[in-house]
Design an enzyme around this catalytic site. Structure first.
Site, PDB file in Angstrom:
ATOM      1  N   ASP A  95       0.840  -1.191   0.000  1.00  0.00           N
ATOM      2  CA  ASP A  95       0.000   0.000   0.000  1.00  0.00           C
ATOM      3  C   ASP A  95       0.878   1.245   0.000  1.00  0.00           C
ATOM      4  O   ASP A  95       2.093   1.174   0.219  1.00  0.00           O
ATOM      5  CB  ASP A  95      -0.969   0.001   1.190  1.00  0.00           C
ATOM      6  N   ASN A 129      -7.714  -1.117  13.742  1.00  0.00           N
ATOM      7  CA  ASN A 129      -9.139  -1.350  13.454  1.00  0.00           C
ATOM      8  C   ASN A 129      -9.332  -2.585  12.579  1.00  0.00           C
ATOM      9  O   ASN A 129     -10.382  -2.767  11.975  1.00  0.00           O
ATOM     10  CB  ASN A 129      -9.737  -0.121  12.767  1.00  0.00           C
ATOM     11  N   HIS A 178      -7.605  -3.248   9.832  1.00  0.00           N
ATOM     12  CA  HIS A 178      -7.348  -3.050   8.401  1.00  0.00           C
ATOM     13  C   HIS A 178      -6.227  -3.963   7.911  1.00  0.00           C
ATOM     14  O   HIS A 178      -5.342  -4.358   8.659  1.00  0.00           O
ATOM     15  CB  HIS A 178      -7.120  -1.566   8.052  1.00  0.00           C
ATOM     16  N   GLU A 193      -9.687  -0.637   4.637  1.00  0.00           N
ATOM     17  CA  GLU A 193     -10.299  -0.197   5.887  1.00  0.00           C
ATOM     18  C   GLU A 193     -11.597  -0.959   6.150  1.00  0.00           C
ATOM     19  O   GLU A 193     -12.142  -1.601   5.236  1.00  0.00           O
ATOM     20  CB  GLU A 193     -10.596   1.309   5.797  1.00  0.00           C
TER      21      GLU A 193
HETATM   22  C1  F6R Z   1       1.407  -0.858   6.182  1.00  0.00           C
HETATM   23  C2  F6R Z   1       0.159  -1.600   6.310  1.00  0.00           C
HETATM   24  C3  F6R Z   1      -0.667  -1.543   7.540  1.00  0.00           C
HETATM   25  C4  F6R Z   1       0.092  -2.002   8.796  1.00  0.00           C
HETATM   26  C5  F6R Z   1      -0.779  -1.888  10.035  1.00  0.00           C
HETATM   27  C6  F6R Z   1      -0.008  -2.213  11.290  1.00  0.00           C
HETATM   28  O1  F6R Z   1       1.969  -1.057   4.892  1.00  0.00           O
HETATM   29  O2  F6R Z   1      -0.212  -2.247   5.394  1.00  0.00           O
HETATM   30  O3  F6R Z   1      -1.813  -2.335   7.350  1.00  0.00           O
HETATM   31  O4  F6R Z   1       0.494  -3.337   8.618  1.00  0.00           O
HETATM   32  O5  F6R Z   1      -1.290  -0.595  10.143  1.00  0.00           O
HETATM   33  O6  F6R Z   1       0.953  -1.226  11.533  1.00  0.00           O
HETATM   34  P1  F6R Z   1       2.048  -1.403  12.676  1.00  0.00           P
HETATM   35  O7  F6R Z   1       2.905  -2.540  12.238  1.00  0.00           O
HETATM   36  O8  F6R Z   1       2.836  -0.123  12.692  1.00  0.00           O
HETATM   37  O9  F6R Z   1       1.315  -1.695  13.918  1.00  0.00           O
END
Ligand code: F6R
Length: 241
Positions: free
Chosen positions: A67, A136, A138, A143
Protein backbone atom coordinates in the site's frame (compact mmCIF):
# COMPACT_ATOMS: atom_id res chain seq x y z
CA UNK A 1 -5.59 -20.80 9.25
CA UNK A 2 -2.61 -21.81 11.29
CA UNK A 3 -1.55 -19.87 14.43
CA UNK A 4 2.01 -20.11 15.69
CA UNK A 5 2.72 -18.56 19.09
CA UNK A 6 6.18 -17.60 20.33
CA UNK A 7 7.35 -16.04 23.60
CA UNK A 8 8.13 -12.59 22.26
CA UNK A 9 8.64 -10.40 19.20
CA UNK A 10 12.29 -11.38 18.95
CA UNK A 11 11.37 -15.05 18.46
CA UNK A 12 8.53 -14.12 16.09
CA UNK A 13 10.86 -12.07 13.90
CA UNK A 14 13.36 -14.91 13.67
CA UNK A 15 10.64 -17.39 12.84
CA UNK A 16 9.02 -15.09 10.27
CA UNK A 17 12.39 -14.62 8.57
CA UNK A 18 12.89 -18.37 8.40
CA UNK A 19 9.44 -18.76 6.80
CA UNK A 20 10.19 -16.06 4.21
CA UNK A 21 13.59 -17.62 3.50
CA UNK A 22 12.05 -21.08 3.04
CA UNK A 23 9.43 -19.66 0.68
CA UNK A 24 12.03 -17.83 -1.41
CA UNK A 25 14.26 -20.88 -1.47
CA UNK A 26 11.43 -23.02 -2.86
CA UNK A 27 9.88 -20.29 -5.05
CA UNK A 28 12.73 -17.98 -6.06
CA UNK A 29 10.95 -16.24 -8.92
CA UNK A 30 7.66 -15.27 -7.31
CA UNK A 31 6.26 -11.87 -6.33
CA UNK A 32 6.65 -11.07 -2.63
CA UNK A 33 4.40 -8.43 -1.04
CA UNK A 34 5.74 -6.66 2.04
CA UNK A 35 4.12 -4.13 4.41
CA UNK A 36 5.50 -1.11 6.18
CA UNK A 37 4.70 -0.14 9.78
CA UNK A 38 6.51 -0.98 12.99
CA UNK A 39 5.63 -4.69 13.08
CA UNK A 40 7.85 -5.94 10.21
CA UNK A 41 10.99 -3.99 11.16
CA UNK A 42 12.40 -6.93 13.15
CA UNK A 43 11.64 -9.29 10.27
CA UNK A 44 13.51 -6.99 7.89
CA UNK A 45 16.50 -6.88 10.24
CA UNK A 46 16.64 -10.67 10.22
CA UNK A 47 16.22 -10.91 6.43
CA UNK A 48 18.94 -8.27 5.93
CA UNK A 49 21.25 -10.39 8.10
CA UNK A 50 20.49 -13.59 6.18
CA UNK A 51 21.29 -11.85 2.88
CA UNK A 52 24.48 -10.27 4.29
CA UNK A 53 25.64 -13.71 5.41
CA UNK A 54 24.73 -15.11 1.96
CA UNK A 55 22.22 -17.50 3.49
CA UNK A 56 19.41 -15.97 1.41
CA UNK A 57 19.14 -14.12 -1.88
CA UNK A 58 16.28 -12.19 -3.46
CA UNK A 59 18.14 -11.95 -6.77
CA UNK A 60 15.41 -13.82 -8.68
CA UNK A 61 12.45 -12.57 -6.63
CA UNK A 62 10.12 -9.64 -7.24
CA UNK A 63 8.90 -7.18 -4.61
CA UNK A 64 5.57 -5.39 -4.71
CA UNK A 65 4.51 -2.85 -2.11
CA UNK A 66 1.26 -3.54 -0.30
CA UNK A 67 0.00 0.00 0.00
CA UNK A 68 0.99 3.62 -0.38
CA UNK A 69 -0.26 7.09 0.51
CA UNK A 70 -2.11 8.71 -2.37
CA UNK A 71 -0.37 11.69 -3.93
CA UNK A 72 2.87 11.28 -2.00
CA UNK A 73 5.79 11.50 -4.41
CA UNK A 74 8.69 9.03 -4.46
CA UNK A 75 11.15 11.45 -2.78
CA UNK A 76 8.78 12.40 0.10
CA UNK A 77 9.83 11.12 3.56
CA UNK A 78 6.31 9.74 4.03
CA UNK A 79 6.41 7.69 0.84
CA UNK A 80 5.96 4.11 2.03
CA UNK A 81 8.19 2.65 -0.65
CA UNK A 82 10.95 4.87 0.78
CA UNK A 83 10.23 3.30 4.16
CA UNK A 84 10.63 -0.16 2.64
CA UNK A 85 13.84 0.97 0.93
CA UNK A 86 15.35 2.34 4.13
CA UNK A 87 14.51 -0.63 6.30
CA UNK A 88 14.85 -3.49 3.84
CA UNK A 89 15.28 -3.09 0.08
CA UNK A 90 18.54 -1.12 0.24
CA UNK A 91 20.07 -3.81 2.46
CA UNK A 92 19.22 -6.79 0.25
CA UNK A 93 19.65 -7.83 -3.36
CA UNK A 94 16.45 -7.47 -5.37
CA UNK A 95 17.36 -6.43 -8.94
CA UNK A 96 16.23 -2.84 -9.54
CA UNK A 97 13.83 -3.90 -12.30
CA UNK A 98 12.19 -6.45 -9.97
CA UNK A 99 10.81 -3.71 -7.70
CA UNK A 100 7.19 -2.68 -8.16
CA UNK A 101 5.92 0.42 -6.41
CA UNK A 102 2.76 2.49 -6.63
CA UNK A 103 3.26 5.71 -8.55
CA UNK A 104 1.19 7.52 -5.98
CA UNK A 105 1.34 10.87 -7.77
CA UNK A 106 0.32 9.46 -11.18
CA UNK A 107 -1.95 11.82 -13.14
CA UNK A 108 -4.42 9.04 -13.87
CA UNK A 109 -4.78 6.98 -10.72
CA UNK A 110 -7.28 4.48 -12.17
CA UNK A 111 -4.75 3.57 -14.85
CA UNK A 112 -2.15 3.21 -12.09
CA UNK A 113 -4.27 0.82 -10.01
CA UNK A 114 -4.99 -1.24 -13.16
CA UNK A 115 -1.25 -1.30 -13.92
CA UNK A 116 -0.55 -2.83 -10.50
CA UNK A 117 -3.18 -5.53 -11.09
CA UNK A 118 -1.56 -6.25 -14.47
CA UNK A 119 1.86 -6.59 -12.83
CA UNK A 120 0.40 -9.22 -10.50
CA UNK A 121 -1.27 -11.04 -13.39
CA UNK A 122 1.91 -11.01 -15.47
CA UNK A 123 3.71 -12.81 -12.65
CA UNK A 124 0.93 -15.39 -12.15
CA UNK A 125 -0.34 -13.82 -8.94
CA UNK A 126 1.18 -12.92 -5.61
CA UNK A 127 3.49 -15.63 -4.29
CA UNK A 128 4.10 -14.68 -0.66
CA UNK A 129 2.08 -12.04 1.16
CA UNK A 130 3.36 -10.62 4.46
CA UNK A 131 0.90 -8.57 6.52
CA UNK A 132 0.54 -6.65 9.74
CA UNK A 133 -2.82 -5.80 11.29
CA UNK A 134 -4.12 -2.29 11.88
CA UNK A 135 -5.71 -1.15 15.14
CA UNK A 136 -9.14 -1.35 13.45
CA UNK A 137 -8.40 -4.64 11.67
CA UNK A 138 -7.35 -3.05 8.40
CA UNK A 139 -5.31 -5.10 5.94
CA UNK A 140 -2.90 -2.99 3.96
CA UNK A 141 -5.10 0.08 3.60
CA UNK A 142 -8.28 -1.97 3.24
CA UNK A 143 -10.30 -0.20 5.89
CA UNK A 144 -13.41 -1.52 7.66
CA UNK A 145 -16.20 -1.77 5.08
CA UNK A 146 -13.84 -2.93 2.31
CA UNK A 147 -15.74 -5.44 0.16
CA UNK A 148 -14.18 -8.89 0.09
CA UNK A 149 -14.25 -8.77 -3.74
CA UNK A 150 -12.37 -5.46 -3.95
CA UNK A 151 -9.27 -5.07 -6.05
CA UNK A 152 -6.44 -2.52 -6.05
CA UNK A 153 -7.89 0.95 -5.55
CA UNK A 154 -7.91 4.32 -3.81
CA UNK A 155 -9.34 4.40 -0.31
CA UNK A 156 -10.17 7.07 2.28
CA UNK A 157 -8.26 6.41 5.49
CA UNK A 158 -10.27 6.20 8.69
CA UNK A 159 -9.67 8.28 11.78
CA UNK A 160 -8.22 5.21 13.58
CA UNK A 161 -5.68 4.66 10.79
CA UNK A 162 -4.74 8.34 10.64
CA UNK A 163 -4.16 8.30 14.39
CA UNK A 164 -1.97 5.19 14.26
CA UNK A 165 -0.02 6.61 11.29
CA UNK A 166 0.52 9.83 13.26
CA UNK A 167 2.96 7.80 15.38
CA UNK A 168 5.16 7.40 12.30
CA UNK A 169 5.15 11.04 11.21
CA UNK A 170 4.88 12.98 14.46
CA UNK A 171 1.50 14.61 13.97
CA UNK A 172 -1.85 13.67 12.47
CA UNK A 173 -1.89 16.87 10.40
CA UNK A 174 0.87 15.52 8.14
CA UNK A 175 -0.69 12.08 7.60
CA UNK A 176 -2.14 11.78 4.08
CA UNK A 177 -5.88 11.14 4.21
CA UNK A 178 -6.12 8.74 1.27
CA UNK A 179 -4.24 5.61 0.32
CA UNK A 180 -3.71 3.14 -2.48
CA UNK A 181 -3.96 -0.51 -1.54
CA UNK A 182 -3.97 -3.97 -3.03
CA UNK A 183 -7.61 -5.06 -2.70
CA UNK A 184 -9.09 -7.78 -0.52
CA UNK A 185 -9.69 -10.13 -3.45
CA UNK A 186 -6.23 -9.35 -4.80
CA UNK A 187 -4.67 -10.32 -1.45
CA UNK A 188 -6.79 -13.45 -1.12
CA UNK A 189 -5.24 -14.88 -4.28
CA UNK A 190 -1.75 -15.08 -2.74
CA UNK A 191 -0.19 -18.52 -2.72
CA UNK A 192 0.91 -18.14 0.91
CA UNK A 193 0.17 -15.51 3.58
CA UNK A 194 1.97 -14.68 6.80
CA UNK A 195 0.49 -12.19 9.26
CA UNK A 196 2.70 -10.94 12.09
CA UNK A 197 1.01 -9.74 15.29
CA UNK A 198 3.06 -8.68 18.28
CA UNK A 199 2.42 -6.72 21.45
CA UNK A 200 -0.36 -6.27 24.00
CA UNK A 201 -1.82 -3.37 22.00
CA UNK A 202 -2.79 -5.89 19.30
CA UNK A 203 -4.44 -8.40 21.68
CA UNK A 204 -7.98 -7.04 21.37
CA UNK A 205 -8.02 -6.77 17.57
CA UNK A 206 -6.44 -10.24 17.21
CA UNK A 207 -9.13 -11.63 19.52
CA UNK A 208 -11.88 -10.02 17.40
CA UNK A 209 -10.28 -11.23 14.19
CA UNK A 210 -10.15 -14.84 15.37
CA UNK A 211 -13.25 -15.12 17.56
CA UNK A 212 -15.62 -12.62 15.98
CA UNK A 213 -17.60 -12.98 12.76
CA UNK A 214 -16.03 -12.88 9.33
CA UNK A 215 -17.13 -9.45 8.15
CA UNK A 216 -15.94 -6.56 5.97
CA UNK A 217 -16.24 -4.46 9.13
CA UNK A 218 -13.09 -6.24 10.29
CA UNK A 219 -11.10 -6.82 7.10
CA UNK A 220 -8.51 -9.07 8.78
CA UNK A 221 -11.26 -11.59 9.61
CA UNK A 222 -11.23 -12.42 5.87
CA UNK A 223 -7.96 -14.28 6.44
CA UNK A 224 -10.03 -17.04 8.06
CA UNK A 225 -11.49 -17.86 4.63
CA UNK A 226 -8.18 -17.82 2.76
CA UNK A 227 -5.93 -20.76 1.99
CA UNK A 228 -2.44 -21.24 3.38
CA UNK A 229 -2.50 -18.50 6.03
CA UNK A 230 -0.18 -18.47 9.05
CA UNK A 231 -0.61 -16.03 11.92
CA UNK A 232 2.63 -15.51 13.84
CA UNK A 233 1.80 -14.03 17.23
CA UNK A 234 3.69 -13.46 20.44
CA UNK A 235 2.30 -14.24 23.91
CA UNK A 236 1.26 -10.62 24.49
CA UNK A 237 -0.77 -10.55 21.27
CA UNK A 238 -2.68 -13.73 22.18
CA UNK A 239 -3.24 -12.71 25.80
CA UNK A 240 -7.01 -12.29 25.28
CA UNK A 241 -7.52 -15.58 23.43
C1 F6R B 1 1.41 -0.86 6.18
C2 F6R B 1 0.16 -1.60 6.31
C3 F6R B 1 -0.67 -1.54 7.54
C4 F6R B 1 0.09 -2.00 8.80
C5 F6R B 1 -0.78 -1.89 10.03
C6 F6R B 1 -0.01 -2.21 11.29
O1 F6R B 1 1.97 -1.06 4.89
O2 F6R B 1 -0.21 -2.25 5.39
O3 F6R B 1 -1.81 -2.34 7.35
O4 F6R B 1 0.49 -3.34 8.62
O5 F6R B 1 -1.29 -0.59 10.14
O6 F6R B 1 0.95 -1.23 11.53
P1 F6R B 1 2.05 -1.40 12.68
O7 F6R B 1 2.91 -2.54 12.24
O8 F6R B 1 2.84 -0.12 12.69
O9 F6R B 1 1.32 -1.70 13.92
Amino acid sequence: MNIIIKNNAFEINEYAASMVAAYVHNNPQRVLVFPTGNTPLGLYKNLNGLVARKELSFSSSYLLELDEYLGIAAHDQRNLFQWLKRSFIDQVDFPEDHLYRFQADAADIDTETRRIEQVIKKHNGIGLLVLGIGPNGHLGFNEPGSPFDSRTRVIDLTRASLESSANYWGDISVVPTQGLTLGMQTLSEAQQTIMIVTGKHKADILYQMIKGEVTPDLPASFLRTMKNVTILADKDAVSML
